[in-house]
Design a protein around this motif. Sequence first.
Motif, mmCIF file in Angstrom:
data_model
loop_
_atom_site.group_PDB
_atom_site.id
_atom_site.type_symbol
_atom_site.label_atom_id
_atom_site.label_comp_id
_atom_site.label_asym_id
_atom_site.label_seq_id
_atom_site.Cartn_x
_atom_site.Cartn_y
_atom_site.Cartn_z
ATOM 1 N N TYR A 126 -4.879 -9.868 -2.286
ATOM 2 C CA TYR A 126 -4.915 -8.823 -0.996
ATOM 3 C C TYR A 126 -5.682 -9.447 0.071
ATOM 4 C CZ TYR A 126 -5.913 -4.870 2.216
ATOM 5 O OH TYR A 126 -6.313 -4.011 3.363
ATOM 6 N N ARG A 185 0.900 -1.140 -0.124
ATOM 7 C CA ARG A 185 0.102 -0.004 -0.021
ATOM 8 C C ARG A 185 0.922 0.960 0.136
ATOM 9 N NH1 ARG A 185 -5.208 0.843 1.468
ATOM 10 N NH2 ARG A 185 -5.531 -1.031 2.431
ATOM 11 N N ARG A 227 -9.903 -3.832 6.565
ATOM 12 C CA ARG A 227 -9.799 -5.102 6.078
ATOM 13 C C ARG A 227 -11.398 -5.625 5.962
ATOM 14 N NH1 ARG A 227 -4.384 -7.548 8.272
ATOM 15 N NH2 ARG A 227 -2.911 -5.644 7.772
ATOM 16 N N ASP A 239 7.267 -6.151 3.543
ATOM 17 C CA ASP A 239 6.164 -7.160 4.095
ATOM 18 C C ASP A 239 5.557 -7.979 3.209
ATOM 19 O OD1 ASP A 239 5.231 -7.298 6.682
ATOM 20 O OD2 ASP A 239 3.698 -5.651 6.404
ATOM 21 N N ARG A 245 -5.464 -0.670 14.716
ATOM 22 C CA ARG A 245 -6.593 -0.901 13.693
ATOM 23 C C ARG A 245 -7.282 -2.081 14.369
ATOM 24 N NH1 ARG A 245 -4.887 -3.923 10.097
ATOM 25 N NH2 ARG A 245 -2.852 -4.627 11.093
HETATM 26 C C1 G6P Z 1 0.124 -3.828 9.232
HETATM 27 C C2 G6P Z 1 1.069 -4.469 8.186
HETATM 28 C C3 G6P Z 1 1.180 -3.400 6.747
HETATM 29 C C4 G6P Z 1 -0.196 -2.886 6.290
HETATM 30 C C5 G6P Z 1 -1.064 -2.416 7.534
HETATM 31 C C6 G6P Z 1 -2.338 -1.806 7.361
HETATM 32 O O1 G6P Z 1 1.055 -2.792 9.757
HETATM 33 O O2 G6P Z 1 2.175 -4.974 8.665
HETATM 34 O O3 G6P Z 1 1.633 -4.084 5.801
HETATM 35 O O4 G6P Z 1 -0.055 -1.937 5.445
HETATM 36 O O5 G6P Z 1 -1.406 -3.416 8.719
HETATM 37 O O6 G6P Z 1 -3.216 -2.769 6.587
HETATM 38 P P1 G6P Z 1 -3.610 -2.665 5.335
HETATM 39 O O7 G6P Z 1 -4.271 -4.144 5.005
HETATM 40 O O8 G6P Z 1 -5.009 -1.718 5.659
HETATM 41 O O9 G6P Z 1 -3.018 -2.112 4.380
#
Ligand code: G6P
Length: 468
Positions: A79, A9, A305, A133, A267
């Motif tokens: 994803y 992302r 998500r 990642d 999150r």
């Molecule tokens: C975690 C992961 C990241 C990801 C983030 C947000 O920190 O290690 O790779 O970008 O979560 O999650 P998302 O699925 O919204 O990108």
Amino acid sequence: MRLVIVSNRVTIPDRHEKAAAGGLAVALREALEKRGGLWFGWSGDVNDAAAGQAVRTVQRGKVTYAVTDLTESERQTYYLGFSNRALWPNMHYRLGLTEFSRTDYAGYLAVNRRFAKALIPLLKPDDLIWIHDYHLIPLAAELRRRGVTNRIGYFHHIPWPPAEVFGALPFSATLISTMGAYDLVGVQTQVDVRNLISGLVSLCGARMEGGKVRMGRRETTVQAFPIGIDVEAFRKLAAASERAATRPIKATRESLGARKLVIGVDRLDYSKGIVQRLEAFGQFLRSHPEHRGRVGMLQIAPPSRTDVPEYAELDRQSDETAGRLNAALGEFDWTPIRVVKKAYSRNALAGFYRRAQVGLVTPMRDGMNLVAKEYIAAQDPADPGVLVLSRFAGAAQQMGEALIVNPYDTHEVAEAIRTALAMPKSERIRRFERLYEIIDATDIGWWTQCYLDALSGIEAPAQDSAPK
Ligand code: G6P
């Protein structure tokens, strides 16, 4: 050497932005803005037209952002599917939540191939390529297959599970073997180093030679680099919040009055232990009724998500738990728990942390957890709050002066909240000073420097060094 960062992302900064969604985005932005370079990845948008698959570039200061959209089918398979229903739960030691599908895995590999093809025309021979990642593990192998000989590093932001756990994932041996295409693989902790190396050895026959992992003709270094935050910048934001009259900070101050505040910021993700944490706060109020009406919990939990069923279920469960506890324990003039499901600016977050006497960071498993570091950076050194930290966060390896807890034990977390609220100022200051020293010495600048020094110090791979 120009730095090229690749992550799933990419958020192009704009003037009205809210907080970035995760620790990775915040940390990488801080790292790249200072140094300049190229950042390539998914725009976050879905577009089924061919135009969406083209790469668009935008310049912001010293950083060139290069993004592409995903098609709806790529978003579903690569994803939501393989990355977030198979790899994410597996790597957080949650086999029971892992949903594997061959279609998703094929989509994951296809997007990694497409990213490799799209990235190659943007590369210069001397670029240092740094991939981030779990979404992009096979990317270096795809680049090598197409003849890229630059130094390529990978950083894994989430935990690497023991070989027995990772090995339960179908195609785990093929996937882990693509790690051999990297010159340097960085993980958060020594536990992750051990787990990854034992996976490489037992799942795909890698050998250890001179401290490096040898697979076929290539050598890969595996090392821990605990990620940090921009401590100084966050400290300043938090100190300024004392004087700030922005609405969220003012309103929080007014609505709390003299009450103490316990804060959680995550999150909305099952790895963060939010439901268990709410239960622990309820337990604390039951065991120590003298605190009722005198302390409140604020849980900030921006949704994440939401199209993944396990996340929708967590959303329902956290609402249910907060509602049930508030109904059972609240009073007409006091609501014990507030769950706010939205993202706040970094400014507002810094202000919330500073106002909170207790920072509750209790993930069931976490790569590092930068909220723990932000909470400490935001404290008033003359009257700091107390961090309660899960032993299953990577941060616990560095932050032993926090109150370390097992998040599976609700009573233990409840007692830690009580201890934190009762802790004498002298002890709070002593713990805070040690924690601050550690996060300051290993801040985001240190992390970037250490990683890039290691990557650039590694001998450039030979021309014919495609992984075998
Ligand atoms: C975690 C992961 C990241 C990801 C983030 C947000 O920190 O290690 O790779 O970008 O979560 O999650 P998302 O699925 O919204 O990108």
